[in-house]
Scaffold this motif. Structure first.
Motif, PDB file in Angstrom:
ATOM      1  N   MET A   1     -11.903  18.013   0.213  1.00 34.13           N
ATOM      2  CA  MET A   1     -11.873  17.470   1.586  1.00 34.13           C
ATOM      3  C   MET A   1     -10.420  17.233   2.010  1.00 34.13           C
ATOM      4  N   PRO A   2     -10.016  17.683   3.224  1.00 33.09           N
ATOM      5  CA  PRO A   2      -8.642  17.409   3.658  1.00 33.09           C
ATOM      6  C   PRO A   2      -8.437  15.917   3.878  1.00 33.09           C
ATOM      7  N   ILE A   3      -7.176  15.491   3.849  1.00 26.45           N
ATOM      8  CA  ILE A   3      -6.863  14.084   4.116  1.00 26.45           C
ATOM      9  C   ILE A   3      -7.277  13.763   5.549  1.00 26.45           C
ATOM     10  N   PRO A   4      -8.028  12.663   5.764  1.00 29.91           N
ATOM     11  CA  PRO A   4      -8.463  12.358   7.133  1.00 29.91           C
ATOM     12  C   PRO A   4      -7.269  12.169   8.068  1.00 29.91           C
ATOM     13  N   ASN A   5      -7.390  12.727   9.261  1.00 29.64           N
ATOM     14  CA  ASN A   5      -6.302  12.703  10.237  1.00 29.64           C
ATOM     15  C   ASN A   5      -6.320  11.404  11.042  1.00 29.64           C
ATOM     16  N   ILE A   6      -7.525  10.968  11.407  1.00 26.18           N
ATOM     17  CA  ILE A   6      -7.667   9.708  12.159  1.00 26.18           C
ATOM     18  C   ILE A   6      -8.491   8.762  11.292  1.00 26.18           C
ATOM     19  N   ILE A   7      -7.905   7.604  10.976  1.00 24.23           N
ATOM     20  CA  ILE A   7      -8.584   6.626  10.120  1.00 24.23           C
ATOM     21  C   ILE A   7      -8.802   5.346  10.927  1.00 24.23           C
ATOM     22  N   ALA A   8     -10.050   4.909  11.005  1.00 29.74           N
ATOM     23  CA  ALA A   8     -10.398   3.690  11.752  1.00 29.74           C
ATOM     24  C   ALA A   8     -10.780   2.604  10.755  1.00 29.74           C
ATOM     25  N   ILE A   9     -10.187   1.422  10.911  1.00 32.29           N
ATOM     26  CA  ILE A   9     -10.553   0.293  10.053  1.00 32.29           C
ATOM     27  C   ILE A   9     -10.976  -0.865  10.953  1.00 32.29           C
ATOM     28  N   ASP A  10     -12.223  -1.292  10.812  1.00 34.31           N
ATOM     29  CA  ASP A  10     -12.735  -2.409  11.606  1.00 34.31           C
ATOM     30  C   ASP A  10     -13.209  -3.525  10.687  1.00 34.31           C
ATOM     31  N   GLY A  11     -13.373  -4.706  11.285  1.00 42.38           N
ATOM     32  CA  GLY A  11     -13.886  -5.839  10.530  1.00 42.38           C
ATOM     33  C   GLY A  11     -13.495  -7.134  11.211  1.00 42.38           C
ATOM     34  N   PRO A  12     -14.042  -8.261  10.723  1.00 43.73           N
ATOM     35  CA  PRO A  12     -13.763  -9.552  11.364  1.00 43.73           C
ATOM     36  C   PRO A  12     -12.338 -10.045  11.092  1.00 43.73           C
ATOM     37  N   ALA A  13     -11.960 -11.122  11.778  1.00 39.12           N
ATOM     38  CA  ALA A  13     -10.626 -11.714  11.642  1.00 39.12           C
ATOM     39  C   ALA A  13     -10.330 -12.049  10.184  1.00 39.12           C
ATOM     40  N   ALA A  14      -9.113 -11.723   9.754  1.00 40.53           N
ATOM     41  CA  ALA A  14      -8.617 -12.090   8.422  1.00 40.53           C
ATOM     42  C   ALA A  14      -9.417 -11.487   7.267  1.00 40.53           C
ATOM     43  N   SER A  15     -10.027 -10.328   7.492  1.00 42.58           N
ATOM     44  CA  SER A  15     -10.756  -9.685   6.392  1.00 42.58           C
ATOM     45  C   SER A  15      -9.817  -8.837   5.537  1.00 42.58           C
ATOM     46  N   GLY A  16      -8.553  -8.727   5.950  1.00 44.76           N
ATOM     47  CA  GLY A  16      -7.590  -7.934   5.187  1.00 44.76           C
ATOM     48  C   GLY A  16      -7.367  -6.547   5.776  1.00 44.76           C
ATOM     49  N   LYS A  17      -7.869  -6.329   7.000  1.00 41.01           N
ATOM     50  CA  LYS A  17      -7.753  -5.003   7.641  1.00 41.01           C
ATOM     51  C   LYS A  17      -6.306  -4.568   7.822  1.00 41.01           C
ATOM     52  N   SER A  18      -5.470  -5.508   8.283  1.00 39.72           N
ATOM     53  CA  SER A  18      -4.086  -5.118   8.598  1.00 39.72           C
ATOM     54  C   SER A  18      -3.311  -4.789   7.330  1.00 39.72           C
ATOM     55  N   THR A  19      -3.500  -5.593   6.281  1.00 42.43           N
ATOM     56  CA  THR A  19      -2.833  -5.325   5.005  1.00 42.43           C
ATOM     57  C   THR A  19      -3.246  -3.956   4.481  1.00 42.43           C
ATOM     58  N   LEU A  20      -4.557  -3.710   4.515  1.00 42.71           N
ATOM     59  CA  LEU A  20      -5.072  -2.421   4.047  1.00 42.71           C
ATOM     60  C   LEU A  20      -4.536  -1.283   4.921  1.00 42.71           C
ATOM     61  N   GLY A  21      -4.627  -1.458   6.230  1.00 41.74           N
ATOM     62  CA  GLY A  21      -4.217  -0.398   7.161  1.00 41.74           C
ATOM     63  C   GLY A  21      -2.755  -0.040   7.002  1.00 41.74           C
ATOM     64  N   LYS A  22      -1.920  -1.063   6.846  1.00 44.29           N
ATOM     65  CA  LYS A  22      -0.473  -0.830   6.716  1.00 44.29           C
ATOM     66  C   LYS A  22      -0.189  -0.054   5.423  1.00 44.29           C
ATOM     67  N   ARG A  23      -0.861  -0.442   4.356  1.00 39.33           N
ATOM     68  CA  ARG A  23      -0.603   0.228   3.066  1.00 39.33           C
ATOM     69  C   ARG A  23      -1.065   1.675   3.094  1.00 39.33           C
ATOM     70  N   ILE A  24      -2.231   1.906   3.693  1.00 35.93           N
ATOM     71  CA  ILE A  24      -2.737   3.289   3.775  1.00 35.93           C
ATOM     72  C   ILE A  24      -1.809   4.123   4.648  1.00 35.93           C
ATOM     73  N   ALA A  25      -1.379   3.546   5.779  1.00 34.00           N
ATOM     74  CA  ALA A  25      -0.491   4.283   6.690  1.00 34.00           C
ATOM     75  C   ALA A  25       0.818   4.619   5.976  1.00 34.00           C
ATOM     76  N   ASP A  26       1.391   3.650   5.261  1.00 39.14           N
ATOM     77  CA  ASP A  26       2.647   3.902   4.548  1.00 39.14           C
ATOM     78  C   ASP A  26       2.450   4.977   3.479  1.00 39.14           C
ATOM     79  N   SER A  27       1.321   4.895   2.787  1.00 45.28           N
ATOM     80  CA  SER A  27       1.087   5.835   1.694  1.00 45.28           C
ATOM     81  C   SER A  27       0.911   7.265   2.214  1.00 45.28           C
ATOM     82  N   LEU A  28       0.335   7.423   3.404  1.00 43.67           N
ATOM     83  CA  LEU A  28       0.108   8.770   3.955  1.00 43.67           C
ATOM     84  C   LEU A  28       1.216   9.207   4.907  1.00 43.67           C
ATOM     85  N   GLY A  29       2.135   8.284   5.226  1.00 38.93           N
ATOM     86  CA  GLY A  29       3.177   8.608   6.219  1.00 38.93           C
ATOM     87  C   GLY A  29       2.609   8.653   7.636  1.00 38.93           C
ATOM     88  N   TYR A  30       1.577   7.845   7.900  1.00 40.24           N
ATOM     89  CA  TYR A  30       0.919   7.824   9.211  1.00 40.24           C
ATOM     90  C   TYR A  30       1.415   6.626  10.021  1.00 40.24           C
TER      91      TYR A  30
END
Ligand code: DC
Length: 224
Positions: A1-30
């Motif tokens: 499977m190719p690396i997903p081009n658009i990644i959506a992360i949803d969830g309630p306040a303070a569930s860790g979405k931003s920490t996760l999103g930032k790390r994934i973006a940095d790791s993929l250069g997105y």
């Protein structure tokens, strides 16, 4: 499977979405795009201008006319991005308790959501993006290649917010934070327009069971 081009992360306040999103973006250069800051920028703008938060028409006009820019961080002071409102840096103002207390009603307004979601969609469709919010996989970018819904209990999320505030050297009241988290959950998930809910095709992860490294490892493994 190719690396997903658009990644959506949803969830309630303070569930860790931003920490996760930032790390994934940095790791993929997105691009990392935290859409909550746009609702916060409108809320801060309304409070500063003395606009009544209950005045839907005026708050909506502000959302339609305000120039909100979200850019890569220009300072190394713990910010994930710069937030500008009509050219002024309001990054830390968007984190103030009065914004926390008023952002849910602002984000429940249909016109506010339409104004901000269309800007978010335009940016998201460029691809190579990790977009974080409440309605990214369901409304803003339903065509996202990977959708993650990150959940956690209200108690755990309140504990994280409490620690965050204490680490900044500020006073915090756990019970008040927990009550605030519950009130925002209630508004965010019961509002009429794009309520918080997991997309049918989202990968659901519970961060009560997994620490930040484990959540990141799971999502990274799915991406690669
Ligand atoms: O993620 P956050 O706490 O910064 O979000 C602030 C508020 O904005 C929250 O009450 C939910 C709302 N929000 C939204 O309705 N849709 C989004 N895509 C992002 C945030």
């Amino acid at each position: 499977m190719p690396i997903p081009n658009i990644i959506a992360i949803d969830g309630p306040a303070a569930s860790g979405k931003s920490t996760l999103g930032k790390r994934i973006a940095d790791s993929l250069g997105y691009l990392f795009f935290d859409t909550g800051v746009m609702y916060r920028a409108v809320t801060w703008g309304a409070l500063q201008r003395g606009i009544a938060i209950g005045d839907e028409a005026v708050v909506t006009r502000l959302a339609e006319s305000a120039q909100i820019d979200v850019r890569p961080p220009s300072k190394d002071d713990g910010r994930a991005c710069d937030v500008l409102l009509d050219g002024a840096d309001i990054t830390w103002e968007t984190r103030r308790p009065e914004v926390d207390a008023n952002v849910s009603p602002v984000s429940a307004y249909r016109g506010v959501r339409q104004a901000l979601a269309s800007q978010q969609r335009r940016i998201g469709l460029r691809g190579r993006v990790v977009m974080v919010g409440r309605d990214i996989g369901t409304v803003v970018l339903p065509e996202a290649d990977l959708k993650v819904y990150l959940d956690a209990s209200a108690e755990e999320r309140a504990r994280r917010r409490y620690e965050e505030i204490r680490q900044r050297g500020e006073e915090a009241d756990y019970e008040a934070i927990l009550a605030g988290v519950r009130r925002r959950d209630e508004i965010d998930s019961t509002r009429a327009h794009s309520p918080l809910t997991a997309a049918a095709d989202a990968v659901v992860l519970d961060s009560d069971q997994l620490n930040a490294d484990e959540v990141f490892a799971r999502v990274e493994a799915i991406c690669r």
